[in-house]
Each structure stands twice: as structure tokens, then as C-alpha cells.
Design a protein around this motif. Sequence first.
Motif, PDB file in Angstrom:
ATOM      1  N   LYS A  10       0.773  -0.946   0.343  1.00 12.62           N
ATOM      2  CA  LYS A  10       0.098   0.375   0.071  1.00 12.62           C
ATOM      3  C   LYS A  10       0.655   1.757   0.649  1.00 12.62           C
ATOM      4  O   LYS A  10       0.529   2.260  -0.839  1.00 12.62           O
ATOM      5  CB  LYS A  10      -1.043   0.285   0.968  1.00 12.62           C
ATOM      6  N   GLU A  11       2.242   1.232   0.540  1.00 16.32           N
ATOM      7  CA  GLU A  11       2.490   2.212   0.746  1.00 16.32           C
ATOM      8  C   GLU A  11       3.257   2.422  -0.202  1.00 16.32           C
ATOM      9  O   GLU A  11       3.433   3.670  -1.023  1.00 16.32           O
ATOM     10  CB  GLU A  11       4.016   2.210   2.070  1.00 16.32           C
ATOM     11  N   GLU A  12       4.201   1.783  -0.849  1.00 16.13           N
ATOM     12  CA  GLU A  12       4.913   1.829  -1.973  1.00 16.13           C
ATOM     13  C   GLU A  12       3.631   2.012  -3.018  1.00 16.13           C
ATOM     14  O   GLU A  12       3.891   3.469  -4.622  1.00 16.13           O
ATOM     15  CB  GLU A  12       5.478   0.262  -2.884  1.00 16.13           C
ATOM     16  N   LEU A  13       2.223   1.578  -3.394  1.00 13.14           N
ATOM     17  CA  LEU A  13       1.516   1.995  -4.392  1.00 13.14           C
ATOM     18  C   LEU A  13       0.917   3.124  -4.308  1.00 13.14           C
ATOM     19  O   LEU A  13       1.022   3.866  -4.985  1.00 13.14           O
ATOM     20  CB  LEU A  13       0.266   1.586  -4.099  1.00 13.14           C
ATOM     21  N   ILE A  14       0.765   4.091  -3.255  1.00 14.57           N
ATOM     22  CA  ILE A  14       1.146   4.624  -3.210  1.00 14.57           C
ATOM     23  C   ILE A  14       1.621   6.593  -3.088  1.00 14.57           C
ATOM     24  O   ILE A  14       1.478   7.228  -4.354  1.00 14.57           O
ATOM     25  CB  ILE A  14       0.238   5.581  -1.618  1.00 14.57           C
ATOM     26  N   GLY A  15       3.116   5.817  -2.823  1.00 20.23           N
ATOM     27  CA  GLY A  15       4.322   6.335  -4.169  1.00 20.23           C
ATOM     28  C   GLY A  15       4.538   6.621  -4.681  1.00 20.23           C
ATOM     29  O   GLY A  15       4.261   7.609  -5.558  1.00 20.23           O
ATOM     30  N   LEU A  16       4.263   5.543  -5.944  1.00 18.56           N
ATOM     31  CA  LEU A  16       4.340   5.536  -6.609  1.00 18.56           C
ATOM     32  C   LEU A  16       2.559   6.169  -7.860  1.00 18.56           C
ATOM     33  O   LEU A  16       2.679   7.058  -9.010  1.00 18.56           O
ATOM     34  CB  LEU A  16       3.846   3.520  -7.282  1.00 18.56           C
ATOM     35  N   THR A  17       1.828   6.110  -6.884  1.00 20.43           N
ATOM     36  CA  THR A  17       0.792   7.142  -7.544  1.00 20.43           C
ATOM     37  C   THR A  17       0.704   8.419  -7.356  1.00 20.43           C
ATOM     38  O   THR A  17       0.694   9.457  -8.505  1.00 20.43           O
ATOM     39  CB  THR A  17      -0.549   6.450  -6.694  1.00 20.43           C
ATOM     40  N   LYS A  18       1.814   8.875  -6.111  1.00 20.94           N
ATOM     41  CA  LYS A  18       2.180  10.382  -6.486  1.00 20.94           C
ATOM     42  C   LYS A  18       3.130  11.018  -7.306  1.00 20.94           C
ATOM     43  O   LYS A  18       2.984  11.786  -7.498  1.00 20.94           O
ATOM     44  CB  LYS A  18       2.073  10.353  -4.764  1.00 20.94           C
ATOM     45  N   LYS A  19       3.147   9.980  -7.655  1.00 23.66           N
ATOM     46  CA  LYS A  19       4.618   9.887  -8.524  1.00 23.66           C
ATOM     47  C   LYS A  19       4.536  10.261  -9.630  1.00 23.66           C
ATOM     48  O   LYS A  19       4.143  10.887 -10.737  1.00 23.66           O
ATOM     49  CB  LYS A  19       5.674   9.035  -8.897  1.00 23.66           C
ATOM     50  N   PHE A  20       3.205   9.658 -10.491  1.00 21.13           N
ATOM     51  CA  PHE A  20       2.092   9.084 -11.494  1.00 21.13           C
ATOM     52  C   PHE A  20       1.181  11.154 -11.547  1.00 21.13           C
ATOM     53  O   PHE A  20       1.972  11.650 -12.231  1.00 21.13           O
ATOM     54  CB  PHE A  20       1.241   8.802 -11.299  1.00 21.13           C
ATOM     55  N   GLU A  21       1.241  11.266 -10.156  1.00 22.39           N
ATOM     56  CA  GLU A  21       0.394  12.523 -10.253  1.00 22.39           C
ATOM     57  C   GLU A  21       1.693  13.697 -10.591  1.00 22.39           C
ATOM     58  O   GLU A  21       1.001  14.836 -11.312  1.00 22.39           O
ATOM     59  CB  GLU A  21      -0.103  13.010  -8.811  1.00 22.39           C
ATOM     60  N   ALA A  22       2.667  13.502  -9.528  1.00 21.18           N
ATOM     61  CA  ALA A  22       3.285  14.967 -10.567  1.00 21.18           C
ATOM     62  C   ALA A  22       4.543  14.642 -11.686  1.00 21.18           C
ATOM     63  O   ALA A  22       4.938  15.582 -11.958  1.00 21.18           O
ATOM     64  CB  ALA A  22       4.944  14.294  -8.982  1.00 21.18           C
TER      65      ALA A  22
END
Length: 134
Positions: free
Chosen positions: A85-97
Motif C-alpha cells: 500500500k505504501e509503495e503503491l501510494i508513492g508510485l501514484t503520487k509520482k504518477f500525479e507529479a
Amino acid sequence: MRHIIWKQEYSLGISVIDNQHKQFLELMDQAYEAFYKNESKEQLSVLIENLRDYTLLHFSTEEKYFKLFNYDGENEHVERHLQLKEELIGLTKKFEAEGPDVVPALIDFLENWLVGHLSIVDRKYVSCFKEHGL
């Protein structure tokens, strides 16, 4: 054309879990396909949200059975879910940025994680789940 394909070796023999894993692979494939078709960032964002939401749904399904069946490996398994979940949240934020260029890394990460998780971690609960009629 499918890029991420369910293989019989992924099967745990527990239909509710196998069906969710298949759906997870389908969602990954949709995101992969959309990226290579140069879909808009908005469309990719929807697909990534679907992946995230489905991941959380799947984890809640497994965790419900862990509690119901008093699974001995619950704490270790839930910890692995938290890490993803933490990794997925990080990658999702990276996608948004950063935008769509993050999608292949996100899909590769999820596919590698899922295959490894299926072949090692999920196999540990199979006998417990089957003993309880699942």
C-alpha cells in the motif's frame, strides 16, 4: 492484445482469491495498454485509481478471511499488504507529479510483486483457507 496474462501456475485453487488475482492482472493490463496507446493522463489516472482501489478491496478480502479463520500468519501477511500500500501510494503520487512515463514502472512493480506474492506469501494460507471450506 493482452500483455499481462494469467498463468495456471498462479492459481491457489481458491476461486474467490484466484478470481480477484485475475481481475487485478486484467486491470494492470488495461493500464499497460492505455499507456502504450498514448491515452490521456486523465484516462491513465482513472485506471491507476481502479488498480489502487481493487488492490485495497483484495487485501480486505484476504484479511477478512485471516480473521475469520484465525490464520496464524495474519500479522506477517498484513505487514506485507501495508508495505505494498505504501509503495503503491508513492508510485501514484509520482504518477500525479511526473505523468504517464511512470506507468511502465508502476505496472512492472505491481506485476513482479503480485507474481512473487502469489508464489510465496499467498501459498502459505492456502491450507488454512481450504480447511475452512473456502
